[in-house]
Design a protein around this motif. Structure first.
Motif, mmCIF file in Angstrom:
data_model
loop_
_atom_site.group_PDB
_atom_site.id
_atom_site.type_symbol
_atom_site.label_atom_id
_atom_site.label_comp_id
_atom_site.label_asym_id
_atom_site.label_seq_id
_atom_site.Cartn_x
_atom_site.Cartn_y
_atom_site.Cartn_z
ATOM 1 N N ALA A 298 0.850 -1.186 0.000
ATOM 2 C CA ALA A 298 0.000 0.000 0.000
ATOM 3 C C ALA A 298 0.885 1.235 0.000
ATOM 4 C CB ALA A 298 -0.922 -0.019 1.213
ATOM 5 N N VAL A 299 1.026 1.860 -1.158
ATOM 6 C CA VAL A 299 1.841 3.058 -1.325
ATOM 7 C C VAL A 299 0.982 4.127 -1.990
ATOM 8 C CG1 VAL A 299 3.925 4.055 -2.310
ATOM 9 C CG2 VAL A 299 3.907 1.667 -1.612
ATOM 10 N N ASP A 300 0.967 5.324 -1.399
ATOM 11 C CA ASP A 300 0.219 6.436 -1.980
ATOM 12 C C ASP A 300 1.102 7.668 -2.048
ATOM 13 O OD1 ASP A 300 -2.891 5.891 -2.362
ATOM 14 O OD2 ASP A 300 -2.231 4.750 -0.619
ATOM 15 N N VAL A 301 0.768 8.528 -2.995
ATOM 16 C CA VAL A 301 1.553 9.734 -3.225
ATOM 17 C C VAL A 301 0.635 10.951 -3.183
ATOM 18 C CG1 VAL A 301 3.065 10.966 -4.829
ATOM 19 C CG2 VAL A 301 3.197 8.480 -4.663
ATOM 20 N N PRO B 210 -3.538 -4.243 -17.650
ATOM 21 C CA PRO B 210 -2.540 -3.161 -17.639
ATOM 22 C C PRO B 210 -2.863 -2.044 -16.658
ATOM 23 C CG PRO B 210 -3.012 -3.825 -19.899
ATOM 24 C CD PRO B 210 -4.006 -4.549 -19.033
ATOM 25 N N THR B 211 -4.114 -1.954 -16.199
ATOM 26 C CA THR B 211 -4.513 -0.863 -15.304
ATOM 27 C C THR B 211 -5.025 -1.345 -13.954
ATOM 28 O OG1 THR B 211 -6.734 -0.818 -16.255
ATOM 29 C CG2 THR B 211 -5.080 0.624 -17.262
ATOM 30 N N LEU B 212 -4.857 -2.628 -13.640
ATOM 31 C CA LEU B 212 -5.345 -3.166 -12.369
ATOM 32 C C LEU B 212 -4.357 -4.175 -11.818
ATOM 33 C CD1 LEU B 212 -7.521 -3.615 -10.185
ATOM 34 C CD2 LEU B 212 -8.531 -5.348 -11.695
ATOM 35 N N SER B 213 -3.975 -4.002 -10.560
ATOM 36 C CA SER B 213 -3.065 -4.921 -9.885
ATOM 37 C C SER B 213 -3.683 -5.401 -8.582
ATOM 38 C CB SER B 213 -1.721 -4.243 -9.591
ATOM 39 O OG SER B 213 -1.022 -3.943 -10.773
ATOM 40 N N LEU B 214 -3.455 -6.674 -8.269
ATOM 41 C CA LEU B 214 -3.839 -7.272 -6.996
ATOM 42 C C LEU B 214 -2.568 -7.675 -6.267
ATOM 43 C CD1 LEU B 214 -6.604 -9.670 -8.381
ATOM 44 C CD2 LEU B 214 -6.883 -7.307 -7.648
ATOM 45 N N TYR B 215 -2.556 -7.524 -4.955
ATOM 46 C CA TYR B 215 -1.335 -7.863 -4.231
ATOM 47 C C TYR B 215 -1.673 -8.404 -2.851
ATOM 48 C CZ TYR B 215 -2.007 -3.473 -1.664
ATOM 49 O OH TYR B 215 -2.507 -2.467 -0.877
ATOM 50 N N ALA B 216 -0.692 -9.096 -2.265
ATOM 51 C CA ALA B 216 -0.775 -9.586 -0.893
ATOM 52 C C ALA B 216 0.626 -9.561 -0.309
ATOM 53 C CB ALA B 216 -1.354 -10.991 -0.841
ATOM 54 N N ASN B 217 0.730 -9.276 0.977
ATOM 55 C CA ASN B 217 2.042 -9.310 1.608
ATOM 56 C C ASN B 217 1.896 -9.615 3.084
ATOM 57 O OD1 ASN B 217 1.784 -6.683 3.079
ATOM 58 N ND2 ASN B 217 1.795 -5.847 0.991
ATOM 59 N N ALA B 218 2.994 -10.004 3.694
ATOM 60 C CA ALA B 218 3.020 -10.333 5.118
ATOM 61 C C ALA B 218 4.424 -10.080 5.642
ATOM 62 C CB ALA B 218 2.614 -11.779 5.357
ATOM 63 N N GLY B 219 4.508 -9.833 6.942
ATOM 64 C CA GLY B 219 5.820 -9.597 7.515
ATOM 65 C C GLY B 219 5.749 -9.368 9.014
ATOM 66 N N ARG C 15 3.044 -8.980 13.966
ATOM 67 C CA ARG C 15 2.907 -9.809 12.762
ATOM 68 C C ARG C 15 1.811 -9.178 11.923
ATOM 69 N NH1 ARG C 15 2.746 -12.907 17.116
ATOM 70 N NH2 ARG C 15 0.532 -13.432 16.866
ATOM 71 N N ASN C 16 2.147 -8.848 10.680
ATOM 72 C CA ASN C 16 1.260 -8.031 9.855
ATOM 73 C C ASN C 16 0.998 -8.701 8.509
ATOM 74 O OD1 ASN C 16 1.696 -5.724 11.790
ATOM 75 N ND2 ASN C 16 3.766 -5.890 10.952
ATOM 76 N N ALA C 17 -0.200 -8.479 7.981
ATOM 77 C CA ALA C 17 -0.559 -9.003 6.662
ATOM 78 C C ALA C 17 -1.574 -8.076 6.023
ATOM 79 C CB ALA C 17 -1.129 -10.415 6.779
ATOM 80 N N GLU C 18 -1.567 -8.039 4.718
ATOM 81 C CA GLU C 18 -2.551 -7.249 3.994
ATOM 82 C C GLU C 18 -2.774 -7.830 2.602
ATOM 83 O OE1 GLU C 18 -1.576 -3.221 2.983
ATOM 84 O OE2 GLU C 18 0.463 -3.732 2.381
ATOM 85 N N VAL C 19 -3.949 -7.587 2.055
ATOM 86 C CA VAL C 19 -4.269 -7.864 0.659
ATOM 87 C C VAL C 19 -4.903 -6.604 0.104
ATOM 88 C CG1 VAL C 19 -4.551 -10.352 0.974
ATOM 89 C CG2 VAL C 19 -6.526 -8.848 1.240
ATOM 90 N N GLY C 20 -4.683 -6.339 -1.165
ATOM 91 C CA GLY C 20 -5.226 -5.112 -1.716
ATOM 92 C C GLY C 20 -5.247 -5.109 -3.219
#
Length: 676
Positions: free
Chosen positions: A17-20, A425-434, A465-470
């Motif tokens: 999750a990165v925003d500008v 090309p204009t839509l991405s799905l992601y998941a992360n944990a750490g 312990r953290n996780a996210e999907v987006g």
């Protein structure tokens, strides 16, 4: 600073999750006084202007950092890659100079662990490049409660080829304050030099300075709040609570390509920060022989460096990059404590009660790999090993005050992994944990709830312990994002008690944060644009734990039951903006925000009420007499709502509430000249 997590050219390939916030949004019809003006448009971020320059702003990301009683806690902050956060995790944003901002980037979630000792996220400000022609601008802003802000900027190309940048910005701010005893003055200056090296590399040199003097009105009780919302506490008047800060720092960034896909980056910085503060601790409390006094004098020197190697190439015939580095940070602090009285006079520097040298040293190594195993897939893995050492040498030793010298050491390895799928090309799905790691700061270790002197050695680091999907996407008219996140923290560092401006801390057992972040922005019609952000945050203590209810305590005597909400946080927070641009040089905006109620103590017996408020603003840009003019006007809190802008968690005297202004106004006018 790890850079592989962020690729500004295409944010759809970042598995986090990165925003500008673009520089235009930072400046548009804004006075650029505080960071809270800009980052509230980012979901998951809550920035509260406390109307108290003695305590700075309260900034939290996904609920991390909300307990901070002063400064910013649990969030890493940078300006052009130069850290604004000490190795123990304590940071300041008062020196962020928004006049020179090109953009503000905010990283939330597990990948923030790759930046070091923080759990909530990362806020990075990047200065703009100079225009093609030298440009000189002056601006003056005035408004309610004696607001006066003047600024002068000179931005010009640098170097023989004109590809470098030379930026100088000066700001002078004065305010009488919304509340009684809340006047402040702030002087800031910043110089940035950017350019190219003869070897093909790039450099950035940044130097800034701030001089702040501010009165501290402290919080109000619920009873006081129902009377005069502008009032200061009795203790603030009695002891003339106040704070002065003087900080100077300089930093250097170097980037050099080595060929064959290899590159090096080096960051170095140094600075000094002097802080004096008068607290409202009663005289009888300081009669205990081990008490450190009611006036604080800190003199801190800090420095650090970061060396990174990066390689870009192919692995198994697919794009691959690897980053590895070492970071070394040191903060040397001389802490003095004095009585805040001399005889019958209070609010003055009295006898010495504390004298110690403190040092925090952070040594981190990190590695991060980014691989695209298939055309639409991206995998990012990394780890950071942090070792934070605290050392205190007591210089105030008497027959009644023993030698309290001591040391503490914390270490942790924080791994993260993220996967992204480019659905279109204009839509991405992601998941992360750490995993996350957050040590106590020296300010949190400085006081003990048992009334004894010395480091609070019972305070453990928080481990999460953290996780996210987006998802993140855009089309011709809209940009949108959504994220679901979950975090569990062991040994959450909480405010045990807050009295007279001094806080003691303890560990909770296990806490939980989970929620939803939504953002949508786009074009409704050719002249109409909108932006919205919404955060749902469910944050609570999972298990019972004990606190010292009213220090000093030999044994913790206040039981906080599991299931209580973590104080300082709103379950629902929303922000929105509707912008009408009838002409290319004219903008009219209506902004609104909603905050759910905020609990003020761990027992959840009191809360600041929910509120909704709206702001109306307009800006016009034009050329006249050979100058480029910009004028704006704002009416904040348009409907004059009673708003609690922020709260002081677990304030021992019940002074939890820091009210925000009712309807208030400001206007600004600037003129710029381009040396064509």
């Amino acid at each position: 600073m790890v850079t592989a997590t962020r690729q500004p050219s295409d944010d759809l390939v970042v598995p986090a999750a990165v925003d500008v916030v673009d520089g235009r949004d930072v400046r548009l019809a804004q006075p650029r006084i505080n960071l809270s003006e800009s980052v509230q448009r980012i979901p998951g971020v809550v920035a509260r202007d406390r109307q108290n320059y003695a305590q700075d702003q309260q900034i939290s990301i996904r609920g991390f950092g909300a307990r901070a009683t002063f400064g910013v806690r649990g969030i890493r902050m940078y300006t052009d890659g130069i850290p604004a956060t000490m190795p123990d995790g304590q940071g300041q944003v008062s020196h962020f100079l928004l006049d020179a901002a090109d953009r503000i980037e905010v990283l939330r979630g597990p990948f923030s662990a790759l930046y070091g000792n923080a759990s909530g996220g990362v806020i990075s400000l990047f200065t703009a490049d100079a225009p093609v022609d030298p440009f000189l601008r002056g601006e003056y802003v005035t408004g309610s409660d004696g607001l006066r802000r003047g600024s002068l900027s000179y931005h010009a190309p640098w170097g023989a080829d004109g590809e470098g940048s030379f930026l100088v910005d000066l700001v002078d701010l004065d305010t009488d304050g919304y509340r009684d005893h809340s006047a402040a003055s702030r002087r800031q200056g910043q110089m940035v030099l950017k350019g190219a090296l003869g070897t093909g590399g790039r450099y950035t040199v940044l130097a800034n300075s701030i001089d702040l003097e501010a009165d501290d009105p402290q919080g109000l009780t619920r009873e006081q709040l129902s009377g005069d919302r502008r009032a200061a506490s009795d203790g603030a008047w009695t002891f003339d609570t106040r704070k002065t800060v003087r900080q100077d720092q300089v930093g250097l960034n170097l980037e050099q390509a080595l060929g064959g896909g290899h590159g090096l980056a080096f960051t170095a910085y140094t600075g000094n920060r002097e802080t004096t503060q008068m607290l409202s601790i009663p005289v009888f409390v300081q009669q205990r022989p081990l008490h450190g006094g009611g006036a604080i004098d800190l003199d801190r020197d800090y420095f650090g460096g970061d060396l990174r190697w990066r390689w870009e190439g192919d692995w198994l015939d697919r794009p691959f990059s690897l980053t590895a580095g070492y970071s070394h940070e040191v903060s040397d602090e001389r802490r003095l404590g004095f009585e805040n009285f001399i005889g019958d006079r209070v609010g003055v520097i009295g006898a010495l009660r504390r004298d110690e040298d403190n040092q925090v040293t952070g040594r981190d190594v990190y590695v991060q790999a980014d691989w695209a195993p298939a055309e639409r897939w991206r995998v990012n893995v990394g780890a950071r090993h942090s070792r934070i050492e605290f050392e205190s040498r007591d210089r105030f030793v008497t027959a009644a005050n023993p030698d309290d010298s001591g040391s503490l050491e914390y270490s942790r390895t924080s791994p993260v992994i993220g996967v992204l799928y480019r659905a279109t090309p204009t839509l991405s799905l992601y998941a992360n944990a750490g995993a996350g790691f957050e040590t106590p700061t020296f300010a949190e270790l400085a006081y003990r709830s048992d009334g004894l002197s010395g480091l609070n050695s019972n305070l453990d680091p928080a481990r999460s312990r953290n996780a996210e999907v987006g998802l993140r996407g855009r089309n011709e008219r809209f940009e949108y994002s959504a994220a679901l996140f979950h975090s569990r923290t062991e040994d959450e560092i909480v405010v045990a008690a807050n009295e007279g401006g001094r806080s003691t801390y303890a560990n909770a057992e296990e806490s939980r944060r989970q929620g939803v972040e939504l953002a949508l922005a786009g074009e409704l019609a050719p002249d109409w644009h909108f932006a919205t952000a919404y955060t749902y945050l469910d944050a609570e203590y999972a298990d019972d734990f004990a606190l010292c209810g009213a220090p000093p305590c030999a044994v913790d005597d206040l039981i906080i039951q599991g299931g209580r909400n973590i104080p300082g946080l709103a379950k629902h927070f929303a922000w929105g903006q509707l912008r009408w641009s009838p002409l290319a040089d004219t903008d009219v905006m209506l902004e609104g925000r909603f905050s759910d109620r905020v609990w003020v103590n761990d027992d959840n017996t009191e809360s600041a009420p929910a509120y909704a408020s709206f702001d109306l603003a307009a800006e016009r840009r034009f050329r006249w007499a050979g100058l480029e003019w910009r004028g704006f006007a704002r009416i904040n809190n348009l409907f004059d709502r009673d708003v609690i802008g922020s709260v002081i968690v677990n304030e021992g005297n019940g002074r939890y509430y820091e009210p925000a202004p009712g309807r208030n106004w400001m206007i600004g006018l600037s003129a710029g000249y381009s040396f064509r």
